[in-house]
Design an enzyme around this catalytic site. Structure first.
Site, short mmCIF file in Angstrom:
data_model
loop_
_atom_site.label_atom_id
_atom_site.label_comp_id
_atom_site.label_asym_id
_atom_site.label_seq_id
_atom_site.Cartn_x
_atom_site.Cartn_y
_atom_site.Cartn_z
N SER A 386 33.49 33.06 30.15
CA SER A 386 33.34 31.90 31.03
C SER A 386 32.56 32.33 32.26
O SER A 386 32.67 33.47 32.71
CB SER A 386 34.72 31.37 31.44
OG SER A 386 34.62 30.49 32.53
N LYS A 425 39.59 45.16 41.97
CA LYS A 425 39.25 44.07 42.88
C LYS A 425 38.45 44.59 44.08
O LYS A 425 37.66 43.86 44.67
CB LYS A 425 40.52 43.36 43.35
CG LYS A 425 41.16 42.47 42.29
CD LYS A 425 40.26 41.29 41.95
CE LYS A 425 40.88 40.39 40.90
NZ LYS A 425 39.99 39.28 40.51
#
Length: 643
Positions: A386, A425
């Site tokens: 996605s 992250k």
């Protein structure tokens, strides 16, 4: 009530104080505030003829036994001393003048001189914005320009001409304000090689520059091979009982090596000090977001059972530290699902109509470690994921480009800090596509373990902290958003919304047990009404490789797949507290997220009123042009070298 802690107590590093105590240090006396990389920061009376080394000994010596690097005297432009001055008698003229507080900020060899210089200038600009240090207004242009240059260097975007420019700016500031000292000028002379490393090698050996984050095995390594054994991409090499090394080009930053290392020998970059510095800078607006998995793990360090939701305690603690707005990444997870579910719906409907051009499976795209993994190892499959950004990046984009504007702030006035369970992250936040010029959407990441360290250093006991709610509108979340933190959670959240969007009917049983479990690679078939779906789930990059190889060869077909780099998903992230009984702890954390989901008022992302409101006001509808501009991204093939 002002709950902000007196950050003078922390030994994490050089933090300027905004406390009443400093008022007593002004004048003709020998009282000094000592802070920074020192064991016992505080206020001390310095005897006559004391050397710099004597002063360090009075304050308990260097933190963690590290070597002394430098010390800054006074605010705003006092003297600057390096280790060559340790045995010299301290001249109180270094403290600039008797009108300003006498402060000594101590740096160790763990301190980045570029970050310190940048913060120092940022602090002065903060004072100027509040109407203080008015005598420096005459040099404000040069001071601001110095900060911009240091900011570029700290992000690996500078060049060697910047050092020449900094010297010229420093000279102009000294002449204009008639000062004897300038930190930037003296720091460049003393630590030229360190500035050069930032510019030429894009390297910060201390790990304090967020955009230059790279894993590095330090001299603490005992050669136990634990890191190499858990590395899913086999990028760590070394002989037994000898220091190992990481091939950073092949590394995915998943952090499993950090979690496995028994002696904390891997430097993954630590933004704890930067966080405290930002909280202490006048006029700076600091906002935080917290990932779902953090709230069911952080409490373990304070005696709470694994899986207990302590989000409200964490909110209270963050406000005690001085955070201006406390938000939740889970809100952005719901926004992620709105986009992903709509994308999934469109691909499915085209597939069911016989469109041979539609690309399935769709792959959920929230884990930055597998993003780098697929970019490196499966560049031919980059049309599978996605295109929706991760919740962390969606939150930061909305916060800086929409929320800040509503509040009357400029984008660069907001510092967005993400509290995450994941070391990858840090890498994701540093990617250039998640920035506007030199201003990154997520300024930096604090891991669960780093926040634990900060709270303990500042003597905040979560057991005694008053519970507080998240700030809104970026704080309200659904149960679907909260289960993002465990394996199978993202695809389950997406399925809840996708099925209801396709059928137009509300489904009563939205707990898809078939999507849950602990097998590293599992396949399941879902039949909901007339819709039949085959879904694949993998956690751990070695298991992900098995899945992707089967899909690439045509051996397996899925409508949708979920990949998480860490075992158990985010609850087992490389930035989470280390657990002795790992599987048992992971299961408790996962159950904790499931419990929050079940108890939530809204359990479907498309029912979150705050998410629906932002579409109505700013984004129109999922996959609109506006939504695509703000909430979507691209992936890029990366050349992976082999030795």
């Amino acid at each position: 009530m002002n709950k902000k802690q007196n950050l003078l107590r922390t030994t994490l590093g050089s933090v300027f104080m905004e406390s009443d105590l400093m008022g007593g240090l002004v004048g003709e006396n020998r009282l000094i505030t000592i802070s920074g990389k020192i064991n016992n920061p505080g206020i001390y009376e310095i005897p006559e003829n004391a050397t710099l080394k004597d002063i360090l000994d009075i304050a308990g010596g260097m933190k963690n036994g590290k070597d002394f690097k430098a010390a800054q005297f006074g605010l705003p432009f006092g003297g600057f001393a390096t280790k060559e001055a340790l045995n010299e008698i301290v001249d109180f003229d270094h403290f600039f003048d008797s009108k300003h507080p006498k402060a000594l900020i101590v740096l160790s060899n763990e301190s980045c001189i570029v970050q310190f210089a940048k913060y120092y200038i940022e602090f002065i600009l903060g004072k100027l914005s509040k109407g203080e240090y008015r005598e420096y207004l005459i040099a404000k242009f040069e001071i601001e320009r110095s900060w911009r240059v240091l900011d570029r260097i700290s992000k690996g975007k500078g060049n060697m001409r910047d050092l020449y420019l900094l010297r010229q700016l420093s000279k102009n500031i000294k002449e204009t304000t008639q000062q004897k000292h300038n930190l930037i000028e003296e720091a460049i002379d003393a630590f030229y090689h360190e500035f050069e490393e930032h510019i030429e090698e894009h390297r910060c050996y201390t790990g304090e520059c967020p955009q230059l984050v790279k894993f590095r095995i330090t001299s603490k390594c005992i050669g136990c091979t634990a890191c190499a054994r858990v590395c899913p991409v086999h990028c760590i090499e070394g002989k037994i009982k000898e220091r190992h090394r990481i091939d950073i080009e092949r590394c995915t930053h998943c952090g499993q090596c950090v979690a496995a290392c028994p002696v904390n020998a891997i430097n993954e970059g630590d933004n704890s000090l930067k966080f405290l510095r930002d909280l202490s800078t006048p006029g700076k607006v600091v906002i935080t977001q917290m990932a779902p998995a953090v709230r069911v793990a952080l409490g373990e360090a304070f005696g709470f059972e694994a899986g207990v939701n302590i989000e409200k305690k964490i909110n209270g603690a963050l406000r005690m530290l001085g955070v201006d707005f406390v938000f939740d990444t889970t809100w952005a997870a719901d926004l992620t699902i709105m986009e992903e579910a709509t994308e999934f719906q469109q691909r499915l409907e085209a597939f069911f109509k016989g469109d041979d051009n539609v690309r399935l499976p769709i792959l959920t795209s929230c884990c930055p470690a597998w993003v780098k993994f697929i970019e490196q190892s499966y560049p031919d499959m980059l049309d599978v994921p996605s295109t929706v950004k991760s919740p962390m990046q969606i939150f930061s984009t909305i916060a800086k480009d929409i929320w800040a504007k509503e509040k009357g702030y400029k984008r660069d006035e907001i510092t967005t800090v993400a509290i995450m369970p994941c070391l990858a992250k840090k890498y994701e936040a540093s990617r250039d596509e998640f920035s506007r010029g030199d201003n990154y959407d997520t300024d930096y990441v604090i891991t669960t373990r780093e926040l634990i360290k900060i709270l303990k250093e500042t003597e905040i006991d979560l057991n005694a902290v008053e519970e507080e709610e998240f700030d809104n509108p970026l704080g309200e979340y659904s149960g679907a958003g909260i289960i993002f933190g465990r394996t199978g959670g993202v695809i389950e959240a997406a399925t809840r919304s996708t099925i209801e969007m396709i059928t137009g009917e509300r489904i009563d049983n939205i707990e898809f047990e078939a999507l849950r479990g602990w097998d590293g690679f599992r396949s399941c078939d879902l039949t909901i009404g007339h819709i039949e779906l085959r879904i694949g789930i993998a956690h751990g990059l070695e298991e992900a490789k098995k899945m992707l190889d089967k899909i690439r060869s045509g051996e397996e077909f899925y409508h949708a797949i979920e990949i998480m780099a860490c075992k158990g998903g985010c609850i087992g992230g490389g930035g989470q507290p280390k657990a002795i009984k790992k599987q048992e702890t992971l299961e408790k954390r996962a159950q904790g997220l499931n419990n929050i989901d079940v108890a939530s008022e809204y359990r479907r992302s498309h029912e979150n009123p705050q998410v629906l409101a932002i579409y109505e006001k700013y984004l129109d509808y999922p996959l609109s042009r506006k939504a695509h501009e703000l909430l979507h991204t691209k992936y890029f093939p990366k050349i992976k070298t082999h030795r």
